[in-house]
Design a protein around this motif. Structure first.
Motif, mmCIF file in Angstrom:
data_model
loop_
_atom_site.group_PDB
_atom_site.id
_atom_site.type_symbol
_atom_site.label_atom_id
_atom_site.label_comp_id
_atom_site.label_asym_id
_atom_site.label_seq_id
_atom_site.Cartn_x
_atom_site.Cartn_y
_atom_site.Cartn_z
ATOM 1 N N ALA A 397 8.535 4.523 -4.667
ATOM 2 C CA ALA A 397 7.229 5.133 -4.959
ATOM 3 C C ALA A 397 6.160 4.062 -5.167
ATOM 4 N N GLY A 398 6.511 3.000 -5.899
ATOM 5 C CA GLY A 398 5.542 1.941 -6.162
ATOM 6 C C GLY A 398 5.110 1.214 -4.902
ATOM 7 N N MET A 399 6.061 0.954 -4.005
ATOM 8 C CA MET A 399 5.714 0.271 -2.758
ATOM 9 C C MET A 399 4.815 1.129 -1.875
ATOM 10 N N VAL A 400 5.055 2.429 -1.841
ATOM 11 C CA VAL A 400 4.210 3.330 -1.051
ATOM 12 C C VAL A 400 2.780 3.319 -1.592
ATOM 13 N N VAL A 401 2.647 3.417 -2.917
ATOM 14 C CA VAL A 401 1.309 3.411 -3.524
ATOM 15 C C VAL A 401 0.606 2.079 -3.247
ATOM 16 N N PHE A 402 1.313 0.978 -3.421
ATOM 17 C CA PHE A 402 0.705 -0.346 -3.233
ATOM 18 C C PHE A 402 0.199 -0.540 -1.800
ATOM 19 N N LEU A 403 1.049 -0.302 -0.823
ATOM 20 C CA LEU A 403 0.677 -0.600 0.563
ATOM 21 C C LEU A 403 -0.316 0.409 1.137
ATOM 22 N N VAL A 404 -0.119 1.689 0.844
ATOM 23 C CA VAL A 404 -1.034 2.704 1.365
ATOM 24 C C VAL A 404 -2.426 2.538 0.760
ATOM 25 N N CYS A 405 -2.477 2.347 -0.553
ATOM 26 C CA CYS A 405 -3.776 2.209 -1.224
ATOM 27 C C CYS A 405 -4.478 0.903 -0.864
ATOM 28 N N THR A 406 -3.706 -0.139 -0.550
ATOM 29 C CA THR A 406 -4.308 -1.394 -0.099
ATOM 30 C C THR A 406 -5.036 -1.185 1.217
ATOM 31 N N GLU A 407 -4.409 -0.475 2.144
ATOM 32 C CA GLU A 407 -5.061 -0.227 3.432
ATOM 33 C C GLU A 407 -6.270 0.694 3.278
ATOM 34 N N GLN A 408 -6.208 1.668 2.367
ATOM 35 C CA GLN A 408 -7.295 2.635 2.189
ATOM 36 C C GLN A 408 -8.480 2.050 1.423
ATOM 37 N N ALA A 409 -8.256 0.980 0.657
ATOM 38 C CA ALA A 409 -9.323 0.414 -0.177
ATOM 39 C C ALA A 409 -10.458 -0.138 0.689
ATOM 40 N N SER A 410 -11.661 -0.039 0.170
ATOM 41 C CA SER A 410 -12.843 -0.539 0.880
ATOM 42 C C SER A 410 -12.930 -2.058 0.758
ATOM 43 N N THR A 411 -13.272 -2.703 1.839
ATOM 44 C CA THR A 411 -13.403 -4.163 1.849
ATOM 45 C C THR A 411 -14.543 -4.603 0.939
ATOM 46 N N GLY A 412 -14.277 -5.613 0.105
ATOM 47 C CA GLY A 412 -15.303 -6.146 -0.783
ATOM 48 C C GLY A 412 -15.498 -5.363 -2.063
ATOM 49 N N LYS A 413 -14.744 -4.263 -2.231
ATOM 50 C CA LYS A 413 -14.863 -3.445 -3.440
ATOM 51 C C LYS A 413 -13.484 -3.329 -4.073
ATOM 52 N N TRP A 414 -13.321 -3.929 -5.260
ATOM 53 C CA TRP A 414 -12.006 -3.976 -5.908
ATOM 54 C C TRP A 414 -11.526 -2.576 -6.256
ATOM 55 N N ASP A 415 -10.223 -2.333 -6.046
ATOM 56 C CA ASP A 415 -9.601 -1.035 -6.282
ATOM 57 C C ASP A 415 -8.348 -1.258 -7.132
ATOM 58 N N VAL A 416 -8.202 -0.516 -8.216
ATOM 59 C CA VAL A 416 -7.078 -0.709 -9.135
ATOM 60 C C VAL A 416 -5.793 -0.063 -8.630
ATOM 61 N N PRO A 418 -3.828 -0.276 -5.905
ATOM 62 C CA PRO A 418 -2.720 -1.136 -5.467
ATOM 63 C C PRO A 418 -2.004 -1.821 -6.632
ATOM 64 N N ILE A 419 -2.744 -2.179 -7.672
ATOM 65 C CA ILE A 419 -2.143 -2.850 -8.830
ATOM 66 C C ILE A 419 -1.252 -1.874 -9.592
ATOM 67 N N VAL A 420 -1.668 -0.624 -9.686
ATOM 68 C CA VAL A 420 -0.817 0.403 -10.307
ATOM 69 C C VAL A 420 0.489 0.535 -9.523
ATOM 70 N N GLY A 421 0.375 0.498 -8.192
ATOM 71 C CA GLY A 421 1.567 0.582 -7.356
ATOM 72 C C GLY A 421 2.532 -0.569 -7.604
ATOM 73 N N THR A 422 1.990 -1.797 -7.719
ATOM 74 C CA THR A 422 2.876 -2.933 -7.987
ATOM 75 C C THR A 422 3.546 -2.794 -9.353
ATOM 76 N N GLY A 423 2.836 -2.199 -10.316
ATOM 77 C CA GLY A 423 3.411 -1.991 -11.648
ATOM 78 C C GLY A 423 4.572 -1.010 -11.615
ATOM 79 N N VAL A 424 4.408 0.080 -10.875
ATOM 80 C CA VAL A 424 5.489 1.070 -10.748
ATOM 81 C C VAL A 424 6.694 0.455 -10.036
ATOM 82 N N ALA A 425 6.432 -0.305 -8.972
ATOM 83 C CA ALA A 425 7.510 -0.963 -8.240
ATOM 84 C C ALA A 425 8.229 -1.984 -9.116
ATOM 85 N N ALA A 426 7.472 -2.716 -9.936
ATOM 86 C CA ALA A 426 8.074 -3.711 -10.829
ATOM 87 C C ALA A 426 8.945 -3.037 -11.887
ATOM 88 N N PHE A 427 8.519 -1.882 -12.376
ATOM 89 C CA PHE A 427 9.322 -1.118 -13.340
ATOM 90 C C PHE A 427 10.678 -0.776 -12.717
#
Length: 513
Positions: A397-416, A418-427
């Motif tokens: 679940a964490g990897m899906v959130v991280f990679l999908v949200c990274t691609e969907q994020a707008s360039t030049g505008k920070w989006d939290v 992907p970081i939530v996804g890495t946290g779930v994956a790390a758990f």
């Protein structure tokens, strides 16, 4: 009386009914149908009195000797202080490898090489961290853990100074390779130290401390050194690592006693102090055999240990290596981050790992101990695997959130997100790490050190190979679609093999005995 020539590894569950019985064998013999007496009935009265005075109970597994130098007889603070140093030492392996991630651009610019080539300075260390413990384990078996750890820290300090002084890519790569070789012992021998020091009912909790520190080294390195690289330059990363090695060397002299206990006549406290801190000598006179240096690799034929290692390594590859080594490529350019801001992106990995350890470590022991009280005997090691399924599913679940949200994020505008996804994956990764490492040791306790070396070898091999094809995967299928590749591999090489192990594992390792 316990035979005095037995090592801690030998004091585990015997393979056949022993002629001299210990309390630690009671449940196994009962399960096997042997006639047994109550726990403690096979100990001498002086031995019983010693254990009651020292531990307050005879319900101990394994049974300690009557020697104050026996690590099982140490005070809790002493065990924890030693484990803290060993776990931090283990952390320094992955910590050092990942330390320069946030400074890839700065190093590439100064040394006039590509960022991809700079990333190999991390991959190189990951590969060596996997193979080097094969050399260190036999030495630590003969000369003890303490001399090897002290030597490791001293030489790592010198080589980190070499990194700081390097003026070209080749010399920096050579020094990084030497650092990885010398810093590696605690990453694998740590499992043996835990087994030599802590009783079986508390092993997962303290095994989790060691595995957590190995995991945390990956995100904590760039998290801290992002500030260093941004404010004082990346070469201070190497100076800081050298200073850290030196400080731990000094601490280990005073708080890192020898845990490799061969057995001796009952000693006084003064002679125990000399044995633990002041004796730098060969403690095991057994001649070296060449096969010892590759013996841990024979565990490829041990199905429970092999499947646990492969399943964990696949989760580690995506949820730790990809989520750290590829962050500069995926997030730095996307969100236009400097080195300090890039380091902050690893906060999700740190928080997720810390929270995951609560389930994989403390709750894992509680899970097993509660089951033991309910059924009146120790549950099979496979009962612990129920918790690993939670880890596998959260990793996916964490990897899906991280990679999908990274691609969907707008360039030049920070989006939290992907970081939530890495946290779930790390758990999920940390739950899988502690549960499967403890399970592997429980199924092959007679050589826990080799189990640690073997798991580290498989994990590091996967971690070394990954960065060479991650970029191609992103370019071929896309960042979001890569989450499907990660999910398929974690499910196919992790979740399903563990389900099979849960079903048939006890039969497999029982036959091997």
């Amino acid at each position: 009386m316990i035979p005095t020539d037995m090592s801690p590894m030998d004091r585990e569950v015997p393979k056949s009914p022993p002629t001299t019985k210990y309390d630690s064998d009671y449940l196994e013999e009962k399960d096997a149908g042997f006639e047994v007496s109550a726990p403690g009935s096979f100990l001498s009265e002086p031995h019983k009195s010693y254990l009651i005075q020292r531990h307050g109970t005879l319900d101990l597994d394994p049974i300690p000797s009557m020697d104050p130098a026996d690590p099982y007889n140490w005070a809790s603070w002493k065990k924890i202080a030693n484990l803290s140093l060993v776990a931090f030492h283990a952390c320094m392996g992955t910590f050092t490898a990942a330390a320069i991630i946030c400074a890839y651009e700065d190093i590439a610019e100064e040394l006039e090489v590509s960022i991809q080539r700079v990333s190999y300075l991390t991959s190189l260390q990951i590969a060596i961290l996997g193979g080097a413990p094969l050399f260190w384990k036999p030495l630590s078996h003969r000369f003890g853990r303490r001399p090897i750890f002290l030597l490791s820290l001293l030489l790592s300090c010198i080589c980190n100074i070499g990194c700081a002084k390097s003026t070209d890519y080749a010399s920096m790569a050579a020094c990084r390779a030497l650092v990885a070789f010398f810093i590696s012992p605690a990453m694998a021998i740590g499992s043996g130290v835990v087994t030599e020091t802590f009783f079986k009912h508390e092993r997962a909790r303290y095994m989790g401390v060691w595995t957590l520190m190995v995991t945390l080294g990956v995100p904590v390195g760039p998290f801290i050194f992002g500030f260093v690289a941004q404010r004082v330059g990346y070469r201070w990363i190497y100076w800081t690592l050298a200073i850290t090695n030196a400080v731990e060397f000094i601490l280990y002299i005073f708080f890192g006693p020898e845990t490799r206990y061969i057995g001796a006549d009952v000693q006084s406290r003064s002679s125990a102090l000399k044995t633990e801190y002041m004796s730098i000598r060969r403690i095991d006179p057994t001649p070296f055999k060449f096969r010892e240096f590759w013996h841990p690799l024979t565990l490829f034929t041990n199905i429970p240990v092999l499947l646990a290692a492969v399943a964990y390594s696949m989760v580690f590859l995506f949820c730790s290596v990809l989520n750290s080594v590829e962050v500069p490529q995926l997030l730095q350019s996307k969100f236009e981050l400097n080195a300090q801001q890039l380091g902050l992106q690893f906060l999700g990995l740190i928080i997720g790992s810390l929270l995951g350890e609560q389930l994989g470590g403390y709750m894992s022991d509680l899970w097993m101990n509660t089951r033991a009280r309910k059924i009146g005997r120790k549950p099979a090691p496979e009962y612990r695997l129920w918790l690993s399924y939670i880890g596998f599913l959260l990793s996916i679940a964490g990897m899906v959130v991280f990679l999908v949200c990274t691609e969907q994020a707008s360039t030049g505008k920070w989006d939290v997100r992907p970081i939530v996804g890495t946290g779930v994956a790390a758990f999920g990764n940390q739950v899988v790490t502690t549960v499967l490492t403890t399970y592997a040791v429980d199924t092959y306790p007679q050589d826990a050190g080799s189990v640690g070396v073997f798991i580290n070898f498989v994990r590091s091999t996967w971690g070394f190979i990954g960065p060479f094809w991650f970029t191609s995967m992103f370019e071929s299928v896309g960042i979001a679609a890569s989450s499907g590749v990660a999910a398929a591999l974690i499910m196919g090489a992790g979740f399903l093999p563990m389900a099979l192990m849960h079903w048939q594992g006890q039969k497999w390792y029982s036959k091997s005995d």
